[in-house]
Design an enzyme around this catalytic site. Structure first.
Site, PDB file in Angstrom:
ATOM      1  N   LEU A  39      72.564  49.975  45.601  1.00 24.52           N
ATOM      2  CA  LEU A  39      73.206  51.273  45.812  1.00 24.52           C
ATOM      3  C   LEU A  39      73.952  51.236  47.145  1.00 24.52           C
ATOM      4  N   CYS A  43      80.572  48.721  50.814  1.00 22.08           N
ATOM      5  CA  CYS A  43      80.613  49.419  52.098  1.00 22.08           C
ATOM      6  C   CYS A  43      79.267  49.364  52.804  1.00 22.08           C
ATOM      7  N   LYS A  52      79.906  46.873  61.253  1.00 25.51           N
ATOM      8  CA  LYS A  52      79.903  47.648  62.501  1.00 25.51           C
ATOM      9  C   LYS A  52      78.633  47.383  63.306  1.00 25.51           C
ATOM     10  N   ALA A 119      77.378  46.874  33.634  1.00 24.11           N
ATOM     11  CA  ALA A 119      77.919  47.707  32.553  1.00 24.11           C
ATOM     12  C   ALA A 119      79.196  47.114  31.981  1.00 24.11           C
ATOM     13  N   ALA A 146      84.234  52.816  38.974  1.00 21.78           N
ATOM     14  CA  ALA A 146      84.202  52.730  40.454  1.00 21.78           C
ATOM     15  C   ALA A 146      83.608  51.387  40.830  1.00 21.78           C
ATOM     16  N   TYR A 186      92.253  43.177  58.572  1.00 17.36           N
ATOM     17  CA  TYR A 186      91.109  43.997  59.000  1.00 17.36           C
ATOM     18  C   TYR A 186      89.849  43.162  59.252  1.00 17.36           C
ATOM     19  N   ASP A 312      88.378  51.144  45.412  1.00 13.74           N
ATOM     20  CA  ASP A 312      89.092  49.871  45.570  1.00 13.74           C
ATOM     21  C   ASP A 312      89.672  49.338  44.264  1.00 13.74           C
ATOM     22  N   HIS A 444      87.416  68.229  79.491  1.00 14.59           N
ATOM     23  CA  HIS A 444      87.715  67.223  80.519  1.00 14.59           C
ATOM     24  C   HIS A 444      86.409  66.691  81.099  1.00 14.59           C
TER      25      HIS A 444
HETATM   26  P1  FAD Z   1      82.398  49.142  46.234  1.00 15.57           P
HETATM   27  O1  FAD Z   1      81.883  49.647  47.509  1.00 15.57           O
HETATM   28  O2  FAD Z   1      82.930  47.803  46.126  1.00 15.57           O
HETATM   29  O3  FAD Z   1      81.325  49.443  45.133  1.00 15.57           O
HETATM   30  C1  FAD Z   1      81.466  49.069  43.807  1.00 15.57           C
HETATM   31  C2  FAD Z   1      80.089  48.913  43.204  1.00 15.57           C
HETATM   32  O4  FAD Z   1      80.222  48.720  41.800  1.00 15.57           O
HETATM   33  C3  FAD Z   1      79.316  47.705  43.727  1.00 15.57           C
HETATM   34  O5  FAD Z   1      78.053  48.111  44.197  1.00 15.57           O
HETATM   35  C4  FAD Z   1      79.183  46.788  42.507  1.00 15.57           C
HETATM   36  O6  FAD Z   1      77.959  46.099  42.479  1.00 15.57           O
HETATM   37  C5  FAD Z   1      79.266  47.784  41.367  1.00 15.57           C
HETATM   38  N1  FAD Z   1      79.759  47.206  40.117  1.00 15.57           N
HETATM   39  C6  FAD Z   1      80.878  46.464  39.934  1.00 15.57           C
HETATM   40  N2  FAD Z   1      81.035  46.160  38.635  1.00 15.57           N
HETATM   41  C7  FAD Z   1      79.979  46.711  37.984  1.00 15.57           C
HETATM   42  C8  FAD Z   1      79.585  46.740  36.624  1.00 15.57           C
HETATM   43  N3  FAD Z   1      80.322  46.179  35.678  1.00 15.57           N
HETATM   44  N4  FAD Z   1      78.441  47.384  36.321  1.00 15.57           N
HETATM   45  C9  FAD Z   1      77.694  47.993  37.272  1.00 15.57           C
HETATM   46  N5  FAD Z   1      78.037  48.013  38.582  1.00 15.57           N
HETATM   47  C10 FAD Z   1      79.164  47.381  38.921  1.00 15.57           C
HETATM   48  N6  FAD Z   1      86.233  50.534  54.681  1.00 15.57           N
HETATM   49  C11 FAD Z   1      86.286  51.532  55.583  1.00 15.57           C
HETATM   50  O7  FAD Z   1      86.726  52.632  55.242  1.00 15.57           O
HETATM   51  N7  FAD Z   1      85.858  51.354  56.870  1.00 15.57           N
HETATM   52  C12 FAD Z   1      85.371  50.175  57.294  1.00 15.57           C
HETATM   53  O8  FAD Z   1      84.984  50.043  58.461  1.00 15.57           O
HETATM   54  C13 FAD Z   1      85.299  49.101  56.377  1.00 15.57           C
HETATM   55  N8  FAD Z   1      84.806  47.907  56.746  1.00 15.57           N
HETATM   56  C14 FAD Z   1      84.692  46.912  55.828  1.00 15.57           C
HETATM   57  C15 FAD Z   1      84.180  45.690  56.238  1.00 15.57           C
HETATM   58  C16 FAD Z   1      84.051  44.650  55.336  1.00 15.57           C
HETATM   59  C17 FAD Z   1      83.461  43.342  55.800  1.00 15.57           C
HETATM   60  C18 FAD Z   1      84.425  44.858  53.981  1.00 15.57           C
HETATM   61  C19 FAD Z   1      84.244  43.761  52.979  1.00 15.57           C
HETATM   62  C20 FAD Z   1      84.956  46.063  53.571  1.00 15.57           C
HETATM   63  C21 FAD Z   1      85.102  47.099  54.484  1.00 15.57           C
HETATM   64  N9  FAD Z   1      85.654  48.324  54.128  1.00 15.57           N
HETATM   65  C22 FAD Z   1      85.749  49.331  55.053  1.00 15.57           C
HETATM   66  C23 FAD Z   1      86.134  48.585  52.761  1.00 15.57           C
HETATM   67  C24 FAD Z   1      85.078  49.368  51.964  1.00 15.57           C
HETATM   68  O9  FAD Z   1      83.884  48.622  51.932  1.00 15.57           O
HETATM   69  C25 FAD Z   1      85.578  49.630  50.555  1.00 15.57           C
HETATM   70  O10 FAD Z   1      86.827  50.286  50.619  1.00 15.57           O
HETATM   71  C26 FAD Z   1      84.616  50.504  49.784  1.00 15.57           C
HETATM   72  O11 FAD Z   1      83.347  49.911  49.697  1.00 15.57           O
HETATM   73  C27 FAD Z   1      85.147  50.776  48.382  1.00 15.57           C
HETATM   74  O12 FAD Z   1      84.261  51.572  47.690  1.00 15.57           O
HETATM   75  P2  FAD Z   1      84.184  51.536  46.103  1.00 15.57           P
HETATM   76  O13 FAD Z   1      83.170  52.574  45.733  1.00 15.57           O
HETATM   77  O14 FAD Z   1      85.521  51.609  45.524  1.00 15.57           O
HETATM   78  O15 FAD Z   1      83.650  50.087  45.727  1.00 15.57           O
HETATM   79  P1  NAD Z   2      93.773  42.476  54.795  1.00 18.33           P
HETATM   80  O1  NAD Z   2      94.749  42.774  53.749  1.00 18.33           O
HETATM   81  O2  NAD Z   2      93.475  43.503  55.827  1.00 18.33           O
HETATM   82  O3  NAD Z   2      94.203  41.182  55.609  1.00 18.33           O
HETATM   83  C1  NAD Z   2      94.456  39.982  54.973  1.00 18.33           C
HETATM   84  C2  NAD Z   2      95.332  39.169  55.894  1.00 18.33           C
HETATM   85  O4  NAD Z   2      95.364  37.846  55.392  1.00 18.33           O
HETATM   86  C3  NAD Z   2      96.761  39.665  55.947  1.00 18.33           C
HETATM   87  O5  NAD Z   2      97.156  39.811  57.297  1.00 18.33           O
HETATM   88  C4  NAD Z   2      97.555  38.575  55.228  1.00 18.33           C
HETATM   89  O6  NAD Z   2      98.853  38.422  55.749  1.00 18.33           O
HETATM   90  C5  NAD Z   2      96.694  37.372  55.484  1.00 18.33           C
HETATM   91  N1  NAD Z   2      96.808  36.308  54.495  1.00 18.33           N
HETATM   92  C6  NAD Z   2      96.919  36.413  53.153  1.00 18.33           C
HETATM   93  N2  NAD Z   2      96.934  35.192  52.578  1.00 18.33           N
HETATM   94  C7  NAD Z   2      96.828  34.290  53.584  1.00 18.33           C
HETATM   95  C8  NAD Z   2      96.757  32.882  53.639  1.00 18.33           C
HETATM   96  N3  NAD Z   2      96.809  32.139  52.534  1.00 18.33           N
HETATM   97  N4  NAD Z   2      96.651  32.288  54.842  1.00 18.33           N
HETATM   98  C9  NAD Z   2      96.582  33.025  55.985  1.00 18.33           C
HETATM   99  N5  NAD Z   2      96.639  34.363  55.980  1.00 18.33           N
HETATM  100  C10 NAD Z   2      96.744  34.993  54.802  1.00 18.33           C
HETATM  101  O7  NAD Z   2      92.425  42.011  54.007  1.00 18.33           O
HETATM  102  P2  NAD Z   2      90.943  41.832  54.478  1.00 18.33           P
HETATM  103  O8  NAD Z   2      90.868  41.683  55.957  1.00 18.33           O
HETATM  104  O9  NAD Z   2      90.370  40.787  53.614  1.00 18.33           O
HETATM  105  O10 NAD Z   2      90.303  43.229  54.097  1.00 18.33           O
HETATM  106  C11 NAD Z   2      90.295  43.660  52.726  1.00 18.33           C
HETATM  107  C12 NAD Z   2      90.343  45.161  52.641  1.00 18.33           C
HETATM  108  O11 NAD Z   2      89.136  45.707  53.136  1.00 18.33           O
HETATM  109  C13 NAD Z   2      91.459  45.763  53.499  1.00 18.33           C
HETATM  110  O12 NAD Z   2      92.584  46.010  52.708  1.00 18.33           O
HETATM  111  C14 NAD Z   2      90.881  47.032  54.015  1.00 18.33           C
HETATM  112  O13 NAD Z   2      91.382  48.106  53.259  1.00 18.33           O
HETATM  113  C15 NAD Z   2      89.378  46.905  53.811  1.00 18.33           C
HETATM  114  N6  NAD Z   2      88.721  46.895  55.141  1.00 18.33           N
HETATM  115  C16 NAD Z   2      88.812  47.979  55.939  1.00 18.33           C
HETATM  116  C17 NAD Z   2      88.222  47.975  57.176  1.00 18.33           C
HETATM  117  C18 NAD Z   2      88.317  49.192  58.025  1.00 18.33           C
HETATM  118  O14 NAD Z   2      88.673  50.239  57.518  1.00 18.33           O
HETATM  119  N7  NAD Z   2      88.017  49.118  59.309  1.00 18.33           N
HETATM  120  C19 NAD Z   2      87.542  46.862  57.631  1.00 18.33           C
HETATM  121  C20 NAD Z   2      87.471  45.769  56.813  1.00 18.33           C
HETATM  122  C21 NAD Z   2      88.056  45.786  55.553  1.00 18.33           C
END
Ligand code: FAD
Ligand code: NAD
Length: 465
Positions: A39, A43, A52, A119, A146, A186, A312, A444
């Site tokens: 669950l 994220c 974080k 699912a 989702a 990112y 996503d 401030h």
């Molecule tokens: P997810 O969080 O990906 O959840 C989808 C869920 O669906 C999963 O639990 C998966 O197991 C389940 N699922 C998939 N297929 C099935 C199936 N067929 N049956 C049952 N369950 C299934 N975003 C931010 O806003 N701020 C941040 O600081 C940030 N930091 C991040 C750091 C990292 C390292 C990463 C990888 C991502 C980060 N993100 C951040 C992005 C954020 O995690 C995603 O945008 C967010 O989790 C998307 O939510 P979601 O509900 O669409 O999907």
């Molecule tokens: P990203 O899209 O942020 O960055 C990917 C980077 O990889 C880009 O700058 C791209 O130009 C580069 N790239 C692509 N192919 C390449 C290659 N072959 N060689 C070298 N560079 C290459 O993707 P991410 O960092 O994997 O994060 C995925 C998603 O997760 C983001 O789109 C973001 O929305 C989400 N995320 C958000 C946060 C946050 O909100 N703080 C933190 C982490 C992740």
């Protein structure tokens, strides 16, 4: 095979899915949520929250290291810092575990039924879940997809061994001596910075001309300077080719066409994330797609009646708070409330050092849209609180429509400014004009005063600059 009938079935319990299910439950909608993993989704388990936590550990460690090196201007010194990284990871896991339990409790409180398993669609109204105790059928009037996203693998660098994704990077048993990060977006920059602070020798290989290409260069320049100060080697316009012949490193083609070997104990590949749709049985449906993503409209509706998609799996911006907002909206639509996507802006934060926040339109986006703007920018170098926090780098920039002073965007880069994003978002969502922000008393000394001063500056009468 057991069969469950419900009004709403949500597939995936990430921030999109679980918020959707909780709100639907609150509204009295008979709801089932299916999750194959834990669950909280990416994220909570392998994304926002754990990253974080590790970033926080790295910041604390760096402060100690600076004190040891006598680098603080305020006379703080310390003996040699030590970090038990296993304990740091265990602390991070503890936070994740508490939040997992929290999500489960919130779902139960909202009377949502949780089904654990993978699912797939049998048809538009029927889902089959492979559970530990055998398959379960769920018949639902409405289904919300989702299923989120997963890291993209590069064909030349398949995950395994030294080549890791962000998920593996957040669960390393020790800090690697050296790390090459492929992708300076990112994740690459957030984690690359953290590992550099923890003592790894980090290199970043980014294909585009500069890091974080989705933000403008004014915002990213302080981050690039800080990376250099941390000893991070940043190669832009570079291509990762594959492992070096002997292993232990990465072959890279740099912008000048030369090939180099970068030594690396770990190669962290962060080149974006792809939607999770495999094994979902989408071939049983007739869904319009946007490339690999599920196409949605203003109410997150897909091309099939009764099927919605959020988060996503629907494409950029892949942010947890966007998924949550979509989830909340869809649950209210399912409950019969008149809702559509009416948000003015989705805030974006990059938790680098310094942090970057962007809400609404940038000056360049306004120019491209032909909007006549005025901007005001206030540097943290002139902000008392920033000085007392030893964080004078960066600024707040306010972008407003020239004709009516309506605030269209606010961007900032600076130490610890992620918390200002709430104020930025509120100003834009409330339809503020520059005078609203300028006329609000800002306490401030706070970093928030920079937002007020930037608005005053756009109006032509900043006080402190
Ligand atoms: P997810 O969080 O990906 O959840 C989808 C869920 O669906 C999963 O639990 C998966 O197991 C389940 N699922 C998939 N297929 C099935 C199936 N067929 N049956 C049952 N369950 C299934 N975003 C931010 O806003 N701020 C941040 O600081 C940030 N930091 C991040 C750091 C990292 C390292 C990463 C990888 C991502 C980060 N993100 C951040 C992005 C954020 O995690 C995603 O945008 C967010 O989790 C998307 O939510 P979601 O509900 O669409 O999907
Ligand atoms: P990203 O899209 O942020 O960055 C990917 C980077 O990889 C880009 O700058 C791209 O130009 C580069 N790239 C692509 N192919 C390449 C290659 N072959 N060689 C070298 N560079 C290459 O993707 P991410 O960092 O994997 O994060 C995925 C998603 O997760 C983001 O789109 C973001 O929305 C989400 N995320 C958000 C946060 C946050 O909100 N703080 C933190 C982490 C992740």
């Amino acid at each position: 095979m057991t069969e469950i009938t419900c009004k709403l079935a949500v597939i995936g319990a990430g921030p999109g899915g679980y918020v959707c299910a909780i709100r639907a439950g609150q509204l009295g909608v008979d709801t089932v949520i299916v999750e194959s993993g834990k669950l909280g989704g990416s994220c909570l388990n392998v994304g926002c929250v754990p990253s974080k936590a590790i970033i926080h550990v790295a910041e604390e460690f760096e402060k100690l290291a600076d004190a040891v090196a006598g680098k603080t201007p305020f006379g703080l010194t310390a003996a040699r810092p030590a970090l038990d990284f296993k304990q740091a990871v265990a602390w991070k896991d503890g936070i994740v575990h508490r939040l997992n339990n929290g999500v489960a409790a919130l779902l139960r409180k909202a009377k949502v039924k949780i089904v654990q398993g993978h699912a797939h669609f049998r048809d538009g109204k029927t889902i089959v879940v492979e559970t530990e105790t055998g398959p379960k059928t769920i018949k639902a009037e409405t289904v919300v997809i989702a299923t989120g996203s997963a890291p993209i693998e590069l064909p030349s660098l398949p995950f395994g061994g030294a080549i890791i994704s962000s998920t593996a990077a957040l669960a390393l048993p020790e800090v690697p001596k050296s790390m090459v990060v492929v992708g300076g977006g990112y994740i690459g920059l957030e984690l690359g910075t953290a590992f550099a602070k923890l003592g790894s020798k980090v290199s970043i290989v980014e294909a585009q001309e500069r890091i974080l290409p989705l933000y403008d260069i004014e915002l990213t320049a302080p981050v690039a300077r800080r990376l250099t100060a941390l000893g991070v080697k940043v190669l832009t316009g570079a291509r990762a080719l594959g492992l070096t012949a002997q292993g232990g490193g990465l072959r890279v083609e740099t912008a000048d066409g030369q090939e180099h070997g970068l030594p690396a104990d770990k190669i962290l590949v962060t080149v974006g994330r792809a939607p999770v749709t495999a094994g979902l049985g989408l071939e049983q449906l007739v869904l319009d797609m946007d490339g690999p993503f599920i196409r949605i409209g203003q109410r997150c509706e897909t091309s099939m009646r009764g099927i919605y998609a959020i988060g996503d799996v629907t494409g950029e911006p892949m942010l947890a708070h966007r998924a949550m907002a979509q989830g909340e909206m869809v649950s209210e639509i399912v409950a019969g409330l008149p809702r559509a996507w009416d948000k003015r802006a989705v805030p974006a934060i990059c938790f680098t050092d310094p942090e970057i926040v962007s809400v609404g339109l940038s000056p360049e986006q306004c120019r491209q849209a032909g909007i006549n703007i005025k901007t005001g920018q206030f540097p943290f170098a002139a902000n008392g609180r920033a000085m007392t926090r030893h964080g004078e780098t960066g600024f707040v920039r306010v972008v407003a429509k020239a004709e009516d002073q309506r605030v269209l965007g606010i961007q900032a880069v600076g130490l610890g400014i992620s918390e200002l994003s709430a104020a930025f978002s509120l100003a834009i969502e409330m339809g503020s004009v520059l005078q609203d922000i300028a006329g609000t008393i800002h306490a401030h000394p706070t970093l928030g005063e920079a937002m007020q001063e930037a608005s005053l500056k756009a109006l032509g009468h900043a006080i402190h600059i």
